[in-house]
Design a protein around this motif. Structure first.
Motif, PDB file in Angstrom:
ATOM      1  N   ASN A   1     -12.028  -7.629  -0.437  1.00  0.00           N
ATOM      2  CA  ASN A   1     -11.426  -7.819   0.874  1.00  0.00           C
ATOM      3  C   ASN A   1     -12.429  -7.435   1.953  1.00  0.00           C
ATOM      4  O   ASN A   1     -13.067  -6.383   1.871  1.00  0.00           O
ATOM      5  CB  ASN A   1     -10.159  -6.966   1.004  1.00  0.00           C
TER       6      ASN A   1
ATOM      7  N   ASN B   1      -2.467  -7.328   5.292  1.00  0.00           N
ATOM      8  CA  ASN B   1      -2.666  -7.237   3.833  1.00  0.00           C
ATOM      9  C   ASN B   1      -1.401  -6.885   3.062  1.00  0.00           C
ATOM     10  O   ASN B   1      -1.413  -6.883   1.833  1.00  0.00           O
ATOM     11  CB  ASN B   1      -3.772  -6.240   3.460  1.00  0.00           C
TER      12      ASN B   1
ATOM     13  N   PHE C   1      -2.375  -6.516  -1.314  1.00  0.00           N
ATOM     14  CA  PHE C   1      -3.416  -7.300  -1.993  1.00  0.00           C
ATOM     15  C   PHE C   1      -2.850  -8.031  -3.215  1.00  0.00           C
ATOM     16  O   PHE C   1      -3.501  -8.138  -4.256  1.00  0.00           O
ATOM     17  CB  PHE C   1      -4.589  -6.417  -2.424  1.00  0.00           C
TER      18      PHE C   1
END
Length: 704
Positions: free
Chosen positions: A551, A77, A94
């Motif tokens: 997510n 991520n 992110f």
């Protein structure tokens, strides 16, 4: 794509069966493993209310990592974005950039010339004295204040040693792509560290590290190339860093205190690709370029004390003074004589911070409920040069202060369950008072299954650049905005974890996690009108955009004896509504899929460890500004593989590591876009790396 989704679903279902919360690049999780990030006091990771993911010093060693960017390239991520033009490497989590992710050293945010804890250049953070790295994803505004929106990264440094003396000297040689020479190509690193346990109470350490990166030529011709075809210079700029640390620590019973000092001296060389010609009576015909050097200095002082007062109250207080500044030196470089002239240097940016934070806990002296009271004081003195009308350069000095108070409580009515509510109030000198809140829950089921859920509300304050920058020249008008308000964020996360120990000696550890993040009042550059005299458009930073992210991820580990295998995957959806006051993007979700994995095996009788680290960055999409609307741009996927062999000799007195970074030879990746002038689709390249490189590292350890 169907194969990738099938793999993700398989991992997801596998994770729900076994469960575990740990990133795949970390070594096996032990119940005794202690973490400090987001905790009232150091405690077992199993009892932590928030998900804390740990990168161990063994991972750092096997990667032969010398700075933070070497490590985070493998983290799920996280995206590390390098820049060949100024030598910086920044992080995004992110798809939120470095303004939203806070980096700390021993719970104290690290200064940069552009912020406190944010906008940090990862290549400037040395890892010589690191014990472990802890990462918490999601809004952490209660514990860490402003700008801890997407998460925090806390570097825990060494403060003790087993031996009375430990002296370690290391040399590392590394190719840069296919370029290497002993002095003028490649990457050359030397380090020395000394740890001394003076007696059972006192400990001292000092370390020095030199990182000489000679740049990456690629298709460029270097410093002394004199033709006028724009091939002079480097694709990645040469950089030399000198980093030093010193620490003195004292502990007796419950009282501990340490003082840590760190300095950084960095020089980045910029070689202009434009070669110019001239003539005078003294030199005759000559060729020259207008070159630059970026010189950065950082000083970091931190005093931390922990202990008890009134025999029961736990206190933890830190006081830090930090300063980082960058100077830009301009000069002419004469190519035929290889000499410099007309040197001038000016301070470009700086940030000086006086920082203090402290907590008081165990107020009720109860096993059922614990209350923590805390404060944070930030005195931030910023400086920057800005460009106003008629190309005039004007210095801007501003002082930004905040005074925060926060309170958290951990309630354990049942031994298997803990609840952590918290709230923070921040009094800001530039903005209205800000607030953050959080709520965490941990519940331990039978057979070692742990369930966690957390909520966090946080805020991001505008940067110095967003508030005060100005670029007014040749019909261009881009300015900051002192009326900006902080962005607001809300995050939710839930996870299920289980560690299973089988009679065969196999340990299975898995996790499944789901999270959601929403950011309001995002700051973007937007059209605010047209100049009355020239009719040129005027742009300014304003609070106008929004961001949403969800997510789902799974992380799984298999360990038996000296064999350790990890695999993780995440599926991310991101919605960004961007508005420039002329047109805006829609709010549809754009998706990406990522995988990371690691494998290590230790052959004890040979004192040898073989390790590989793999990361797949899936294809991503983002909105970019076209000539009449926002259009979707697509960035191609990439695969990253590192491998190393570590061999010890003479009971670890000598340790050798050989390996390779980026075995798949990733360089630039393609990004589709739009040609604003012609109005048709085109593509460009995004710089990710300089290709495959090889390294060898020798370390000599003297312990007595």
């Amino acid at each position: 794509m169907k194969l990738k989704i099938t793999l993700f679903v398989t991992l997801f279902l596998y994770g729900t069966t076994f469960g575990q919360v740990r990133d795949s690049i970390s070594s096996i999780e032990k119940l005794s493993e202690v973490v400090v990030t987001g905790q009232f006091e150091p405690q077992s990771i199993k009892k932590a209310v928030f998900n804390v993911r740990v990168i161990s010093k063994e991972d750092i060693k096997q990667l032969a990592a010398t700075n933070l960017s070497d490590v985070l390239n493998q983290y799920l991520n996280i995206t590390v974005t390098p820049s060949g033009t100024d030598g910086r490497s920044t992080v995004s989590l992110f798809s939120l950039d470095a303004q939203y992710f806070k980096i700390l050293i021993d719970n104290v945010p690290l200064v940069s010339e552009a912020g406190l804890g944010n906008n940090t250049d990862l290549s400037q953070i040395n890892l010589n004295d690191v014990e472990q790295i802890e990462i918490v994803e999601g809004s952490m505004g209660v514990a860490y204040g402003a700008n801890a929106v997407s998460g925090v990264l806390n570097i825990i440094t060494k403060k003790s040693a087993i031996n009375k003396w430990n002296i370690s000297a290391a040399v590392q040689e590394e190719t840069v792509g296919n370029e290497f020479a002993l002095f003028d190509k490649g990457r050359h690193i030397q380090s020395l560290s000394i740890n001394h346990s003076i007696d059972k109470y006192w400990f001292a350490s000092a370390a020095l590290n030199r990182n000489d990166f000679q740049g990456f030529l690629d298709n460029k011709k270097g410093k002394d190339y004199s033709e006028t075809d724009f091939n002079r210079g480097y694709s990645w700029l040469p950089k030399e860093q000198l980093n030093g640390t010193a620490l003195v620590a004292y502990k007796k019973d419950a009282f501990r205190i340490f003082y840590k000092f760190e300095f950084l001296d960095e020089t980045v060389a910029y070689y202009n690709s434009t070669v110019q010609s001239g003539y005078n009576a003294q030199l005759g015909s000559y060729r020259y370029t207008n070159d630059k050097r970026y010189m950065t200095n950082r000083y970091f002082h931190n005093v931390n004390a922990t202990g008890k007062i009134f025999s029961k109250l736990n206190y933890n207080v830190s006081l830090s003074h930090q300063k980082q500044q960058r100077e830009v030196a301009d000069f002419k470089y004469y190519l035929f004589s290889q000499t410099e002239a007309d040197n001038s240097s000016i301070k470009d940016q700086s940030m000086e911070v006086l920082y203090s934070t402290g907590t008081l806990s165990n107020i009720f002296n109860s096993k059922i409920i614990d209350l923590q009271l805390g404060y944070e004081i930030v005195n931030n003195n910023g400086f920057s040069l800005i460009q106003e009308a008629n190309n005039s350069i004007v210095p801007i000095r501003k002082r930004l202060n905040n005074y925060d108070f926060f309170v958290s409580s951990e309630i354990s009515i049942f031994e298997k369950m803990a609840i952590r509510p918290g709230i923070r109030i921040s009094s800001q000198s530039q903005f209205e008072n800000q607030y953050a809140s959080s709520l965490g829950l941990r519940y331990s089921f039978e057979k070692g299954i742990d369930f966690r859920m957390s909520y966090g509300k946080s805020f991001r304050t505008p940067t110095f650049n967003e508030l005060y920058s100005k670029q007014i020249f040749d019909g261009h008008f881009f300015t900051g905005n002192e009326s900006l308000v902080p962005e607001q964020s809300t995050s939710y996360e839930t996870s299920l974890k289980k560690t299973t120990n089988l009679y065969s000696g196999v340990q299975l550890s898995n996790t499944v996690t789901a999270s959601f993040l929403n950011v309001k009042d995002r700051i973007d550059m937007a059209l605010i009108g047209f100049n009355e005299d020239t009719g040129n458009p005027m742009y300014q930073y304003i609070n106008i955009s929004t961001y949403k992210m969800w997510n789902v991820s799974t992380m799984n580990q298999f360990k038996k004896g000296s064999f350790n295998f990890n695999v993780g995957a995440s599926f991310i959806g991101i919605s960004q509504e961007i508005d420039n006051q002329v047109y805006s993007s829609d709010d549809r979700f754009l998706y990406s899929f990522n995988i990371n994995s690691s494998l290590s095996y230790t052959i004890s009788k040979w004192e040898t460890t073989v390790a590989t680290y793999y990361k797949y960055n899936g294809k991503t999409q983002q909105f970019i500004e076209g000539n009449s609307t926002y259009v979707v741009s697509e960035i191609d996927d990439s695969n990253w593989l590192d491998a190393s062999i570590q061999k010890s000799f003479f009971n670890e007195k000598i340790v050798t590591i050989i390996g390779s970074r980026n075995l798949f030879n990733v360089g630039n990746v393609n990004q589709s876009g739009t040609n604003l002038a012609a109005g048709h689709a085109t593509s460009s390249n995004i710089m990710l790396a300089y290709g495959r490189s090889y390294f060898i590292k020798f370390t000599y350890n003297l312990n007595f």
